[in-house]
Design a protein around this motif. Structure first.
Motif, PDB file in Angstrom:
ATOM      1  N   GLU A 191       0.815  -1.217   0.000  1.00 38.68           N
ATOM      2  CA  GLU A 191       0.000   0.000   0.000  1.00 38.68           C
ATOM      3  C   GLU A 191       0.856   1.277   0.000  1.00 38.68           C
ATOM      4  O   GLU A 191       0.569   2.229  -0.732  1.00 38.68           O
ATOM      5  CB  GLU A 191      -0.908  -0.026   1.233  1.00 38.68           C
ATOM      6  CG  GLU A 191      -1.916   1.087   1.254  1.00 38.68           C
ATOM      7  CD  GLU A 191      -2.875   0.966   2.436  1.00 38.68           C
ATOM      8  OE1 GLU A 191      -3.369  -0.140   2.695  1.00 38.68           O
ATOM      9  OE2 GLU A 191      -3.113   1.988   3.098  1.00 38.68           O
ATOM     10  N   ARG A 192       1.917   1.269   0.788  1.00 40.37           N
ATOM     11  CA  ARG A 192       2.734   2.478   0.917  1.00 40.37           C
ATOM     12  C   ARG A 192       3.468   2.788  -0.393  1.00 40.37           C
ATOM     13  O   ARG A 192       3.508   3.935  -0.834  1.00 40.37           O
ATOM     14  CB  ARG A 192       3.712   2.288   2.076  1.00 40.37           C
ATOM     15  CG  ARG A 192       4.462   3.522   2.443  1.00 40.37           C
ATOM     16  CD  ARG A 192       4.993   3.428   3.859  1.00 40.37           C
ATOM     17  NE  ARG A 192       6.174   4.227   4.012  1.00 40.37           N
ATOM     18  CZ  ARG A 192       7.393   3.769   3.881  1.00 40.37           C
ATOM     19  NH1 ARG A 192       7.577   2.491   3.608  1.00 40.37           N
ATOM     20  NH2 ARG A 192       8.436   4.551   4.037  1.00 40.37           N
ATOM     21  N   THR A 193       4.034   1.740  -1.017  1.00 40.08           N
ATOM     22  CA  THR A 193       4.727   1.928  -2.301  1.00 40.08           C
ATOM     23  C   THR A 193       3.744   2.460  -3.335  1.00 40.08           C
ATOM     24  O   THR A 193       4.063   3.371  -4.109  1.00 40.08           O
ATOM     25  CB  THR A 193       5.298   0.569  -2.783  1.00 40.08           C
ATOM     26  OG1 THR A 193       6.103   0.044  -1.736  1.00 40.08           O
ATOM     27  CG2 THR A 193       6.113   0.703  -4.041  1.00 40.08           C
ATOM     28  N   THR A 194       2.531   1.899  -3.322  1.00 37.62           N
ATOM     29  CA  THR A 194       1.512   2.328  -4.287  1.00 37.62           C
ATOM     30  C   THR A 194       1.101   3.781  -4.046  1.00 37.62           C
ATOM     31  O   THR A 194       1.016   4.566  -4.989  1.00 37.62           O
ATOM     32  CB  THR A 194       0.279   1.406  -4.197  1.00 37.62           C
ATOM     33  OG1 THR A 194       0.723   0.060  -4.365  1.00 37.62           O
ATOM     34  CG2 THR A 194      -0.760   1.743  -5.242  1.00 37.62           C
ATOM     35  N   LEU A 195       0.882   4.132  -2.774  1.00 38.78           N
ATOM     36  CA  LEU A 195       0.486   5.514  -2.466  1.00 38.78           C
ATOM     37  C   LEU A 195       1.553   6.500  -2.922  1.00 38.78           C
ATOM     38  O   LEU A 195       1.248   7.554  -3.474  1.00 38.78           O
ATOM     39  CB  LEU A 195       0.244   5.672  -0.960  1.00 38.78           C
ATOM     40  CG  LEU A 195      -1.138   5.299  -0.442  1.00 38.78           C
ATOM     41  CD1 LEU A 195      -1.194   5.454   1.068  1.00 38.78           C
ATOM     42  CD2 LEU A 195      -2.228   6.166  -1.082  1.00 38.78           C
ATOM     43  N   ARG A 196       2.817   6.136  -2.697  1.00 40.29           N
ATOM     44  CA  ARG A 196       3.926   6.990  -3.145  1.00 40.29           C
ATOM     45  C   ARG A 196       3.885   7.201  -4.650  1.00 40.29           C
ATOM     46  O   ARG A 196       4.037   8.311  -5.137  1.00 40.29           O
ATOM     47  CB  ARG A 196       5.247   6.309  -2.807  1.00 40.29           C
ATOM     48  CG  ARG A 196       5.773   6.718  -1.490  1.00 40.29           C
ATOM     49  CD  ARG A 196       7.193   6.232  -1.421  1.00 40.29           C
ATOM     50  NE  ARG A 196       7.800   6.684  -0.196  1.00 40.29           N
ATOM     51  CZ  ARG A 196       8.855   6.130   0.319  1.00 40.29           C
ATOM     52  NH1 ARG A 196       9.401   5.090  -0.273  1.00 40.29           N
ATOM     53  NH2 ARG A 196       9.367   6.584   1.426  1.00 40.29           N
ATOM     54  N   LEU A 197       3.690   6.089  -5.357  1.00 44.89           N
ATOM     55  CA  LEU A 197       3.628   6.147  -6.815  1.00 44.89           C
ATOM     56  C   LEU A 197       2.458   7.026  -7.264  1.00 44.89           C
ATOM     57  O   LEU A 197       2.590   7.875  -8.142  1.00 44.89           O
ATOM     58  CB  LEU A 197       3.491   4.724  -7.378  1.00 44.89           C
ATOM     59  CG  LEU A 197       3.142   4.578  -8.855  1.00 44.89           C
ATOM     60  CD1 LEU A 197       4.227   5.169  -9.745  1.00 44.89           C
ATOM     61  CD2 LEU A 197       2.936   3.108  -9.221  1.00 44.89           C
ATOM     62  N   LEU A 198       1.294   6.841  -6.632  1.00 39.52           N
ATOM     63  CA  LEU A 198       0.100   7.599  -7.014  1.00 39.52           C
ATOM     64  C   LEU A 198       0.295   9.095  -6.752  1.00 39.52           C
ATOM     65  O   LEU A 198      -0.092   9.938  -7.564  1.00 39.52           O
ATOM     66  CB  LEU A 198      -1.128   7.070  -6.262  1.00 39.52           C
ATOM     67  CG  LEU A 198      -1.528   5.626  -6.598  1.00 39.52           C
ATOM     68  CD1 LEU A 198      -2.684   5.164  -5.718  1.00 39.52           C
ATOM     69  CD2 LEU A 198      -1.906   5.464  -8.068  1.00 39.52           C
ATOM     70  N   VAL A 199       0.915   9.413  -5.608  1.00 35.21           N
ATOM     71  CA  VAL A 199       1.151  10.815  -5.270  1.00 35.21           C
ATOM     72  C   VAL A 199       2.144  11.442  -6.260  1.00 35.21           C
ATOM     73  O   VAL A 199       1.957  12.568  -6.722  1.00 35.21           O
ATOM     74  CB  VAL A 199       1.642  10.937  -3.806  1.00 35.21           C
ATOM     75  CG1 VAL A 199       2.242  12.301  -3.524  1.00 35.21           C
ATOM     76  CG2 VAL A 199       0.493  10.658  -2.843  1.00 35.21           C
ATOM     77  N   LEU A 200       3.182  10.681  -6.618  1.00 38.27           N
ATOM     78  CA  LEU A 200       4.140  11.158  -7.631  1.00 38.27           C
ATOM     79  C   LEU A 200       3.425  11.400  -8.962  1.00 38.27           C
ATOM     80  O   LEU A 200       3.688  12.380  -9.653  1.00 38.27           O
ATOM     81  CB  LEU A 200       5.246  10.117  -7.841  1.00 38.27           C
ATOM     82  CG  LEU A 200       6.429  10.170  -6.884  1.00 38.27           C
ATOM     83  CD1 LEU A 200       7.282   8.919  -7.040  1.00 38.27           C
ATOM     84  CD2 LEU A 200       7.273  11.414  -7.144  1.00 38.27           C
ATOM     85  N   ALA A 201       2.502  10.490  -9.293  1.00 39.57           N
ATOM     86  CA  ALA A 201       1.758  10.609 -10.553  1.00 39.57           C
ATOM     87  C   ALA A 201       0.841  11.842 -10.529  1.00 39.57           C
ATOM     88  O   ALA A 201       0.646  12.488 -11.559  1.00 39.57           O
ATOM     89  CB  ALA A 201       0.950   9.340 -10.807  1.00 39.57           C
ATOM     90  N   VAL A 202       0.300  12.193  -9.366  1.00 39.18           N
ATOM     91  CA  VAL A 202      -0.503  13.420  -9.246  1.00 39.18           C
ATOM     92  C   VAL A 202       0.416  14.624  -9.472  1.00 39.18           C
ATOM     93  O   VAL A 202       0.094  15.551 -10.218  1.00 39.18           O
ATOM     94  CB  VAL A 202      -1.182  13.516  -7.857  1.00 39.18           C
ATOM     95  CG1 VAL A 202      -1.854  14.871  -7.667  1.00 39.18           C
ATOM     96  CG2 VAL A 202      -2.207  12.398  -7.679  1.00 39.18           C
ATOM     97  N   TYR A 203       1.585  14.569  -8.853  1.00 42.13           N
ATOM     98  CA  TYR A 203       2.558  15.664  -8.953  1.00 42.13           C
ATOM     99  C   TYR A 203       2.951  15.905 -10.416  1.00 42.13           C
ATOM    100  O   TYR A 203       3.138  17.030 -10.842  1.00 42.13           O
ATOM    101  CB  TYR A 203       3.784  15.315  -8.108  1.00 42.13           C
ATOM    102  CG  TYR A 203       4.806  16.411  -8.013  1.00 42.13           C
ATOM    103  CD1 TYR A 203       4.572  17.543  -7.225  1.00 42.13           C
ATOM    104  CD2 TYR A 203       6.007  16.324  -8.720  1.00 42.13           C
ATOM    105  CE1 TYR A 203       5.507  18.546  -7.125  1.00 42.13           C
ATOM    106  CE2 TYR A 203       6.954  17.342  -8.634  1.00 42.13           C
ATOM    107  CZ  TYR A 203       6.692  18.447  -7.833  1.00 42.13           C
ATOM    108  OH  TYR A 203       7.628  19.446  -7.749  1.00 42.13           O
TER     109      TYR A 203
END
Ligand SMILES: [Zn+2]
Length: 369
Positions: free
Chosen positions: A59-71
């Motif tokens: 979950e944490r790796t995915t959230l990081r990826l998703l937040v980077l993708a928003v950025y």
């Protein structure tokens, strides 16, 4: 037979290529595949846990990826609010700044506090500049089945993701509004004896040591899925959604502090004080920074001041949540009066590494000061 790729295939590949320096290539390939899915419902207000399952990532790796993708403009972030009365999900909030202390459900009219850990959940959609979705992507029955199957990721989980706080420092709650967090674990540290260290070692040398300690704390908090809320002089305040992770972080800090001290050539020993509490707090925007207030924060700060180094100090409420993790450590328990708190509080001192240096009498002596 000629296979025509939809035009968005190229747009997605190109947009995601911007992440290649920050994300592992295998994960990025899976992410591209996921965003190219023929089922548009999967990428409209997507539940991060469902995405994690698709990517075979935690979950944490995915959230990081998703937040980077928003950025990077690949995804849009939503702060969806679920009504506690009718369970309907209000999807109108794009920014944290759109949320208000009270939420009125557009479906049933129910007014309730916007608890950021129980009623607010985060979801992600593909940005329409990358891939335009048809109207059929919006399927609330489908989303509710996904939520039931995977569970949701609360708004607070994102607020305590260090990557989110680092990339979106301006994302905040509007002035005069506050959001309630029903349960958070707050960790305070302080570095004792740093004044003497500066006096004896000189500014440059002392600062270098203090900085090493900060880097270690930042790394531990991030590794345990917490976020640094602020630093105050030689102290830090961190928040965690998971109490076990908070206590693991506290233990790790003291263990690593011992290693740091062993590496010092100077006779000085840096003493790290660590204290924690669990409970509710309010999240507000202060000086353009998201900050936490309330009794839990006050108690955690008070409890930190009782720490004497090579120990972690926590309230009984947090000890109850984490006693299994702490069962192997020597500890002292005492009911004490904390300054500014009107009733006695049960406190646990947990020895980290070496047996507790502090005896009851020593603690009583310190408390009476
Ligand atoms: Zn409702």
């Amino acid at each position: 037979m000629i296979f025509f790729r939809p035009s968005y295939f190229r747009a997605i590949k190109q947009a995601v290529s911007g992440l290649k320096d920050q994300v592992e290539s295998n994960l990025l390939e899976k992410f591209v595949d996921f965003l190219q899915t023929p089922d548009e419902r999967l990428i409209y207000h997507a539940n991060p846990r469902m995405v994690a399952n698709h990517l075979s990532a935690d979950e944490r790796t995915t959230l990081r990826l998703l937040v980077l993708a928003v950025y990077h403009g690949i995804l849009t972030l939503h702060w969806d609010v679920q009504c506690p009365a009718c369970s309907g999900v209000d999807q109108q909030f794009i920014g944290l700044g759109d949320l208000r202390s009270q939420h009125t459900c557009p479906l049933c009219g129910h007014i309730h506090p916007t608890n950021v850990d129980t009623e607010v959940r985060v979801a992600f959609s593909i940005d329409e500049r990358v891939r335009r979705l048809s109207i059929s992507a919006d399927d609330s029955d489908f989303r509710s089945r996904i939520d039931q199957r995977y569970g949701i990721v609360s708004g607070h989980a994102l607020l305590t993701l260090q990557t989110f706080r680092d990339l979106f420092p301006k994302e905040g709650i509007p002035p005069r509004e506050s959001l309630i967090i029903r349960q958070v674990t707050i960790l305070f540290t302080d570095l004792a004896g740093s004044t003497e260290l500066y006096a004896r070692q000189g500014d440059t040398q002392a600062y270098s040591l203090v900085n090493q300690h900060f880097q270690m704390l930042f790394q531990v908090v991030d590794q345990q899925g917490g976020a640094i809320i602020k630093t105050i002089g030689d102290a830090i305040m961190a928040a965690f959604t998971n109490p076990l992770n908070a206590v693991k972080a506290a233990l790790s800090m003291q263990q690593q502090m011992t290693t740091l001290n062993q590496q010092l050539t100077a006779p000085e020993v840096l003493t790290l004080k660590v204290g924690l509490d669990i409970g509710a707090c309010v999240c507000v925007n202060l000086n353009s920074q998201m900050d936490y207030f309330g009794m839990t924060v006050n108690r955690a700060a008070r409890v930190q001041s009782l720490s004497q180094g090579e120990d972690i100090v926590l309230t009984d409420a947090l000890w109850m949540e984490t006693q299994e993790l702490l069962s192997g450590y020597a500890q002292i328990q005492e009911e004490i009066d904390l300054k500014g708190i009107d009733h006695p509080v049960v406190i646990h001192w947990i020895a980290v590494g070496s047996p507790l240096r502090n005896s009851r009498s020593l603690i009583s002596h310190q408390l009476s000061q």
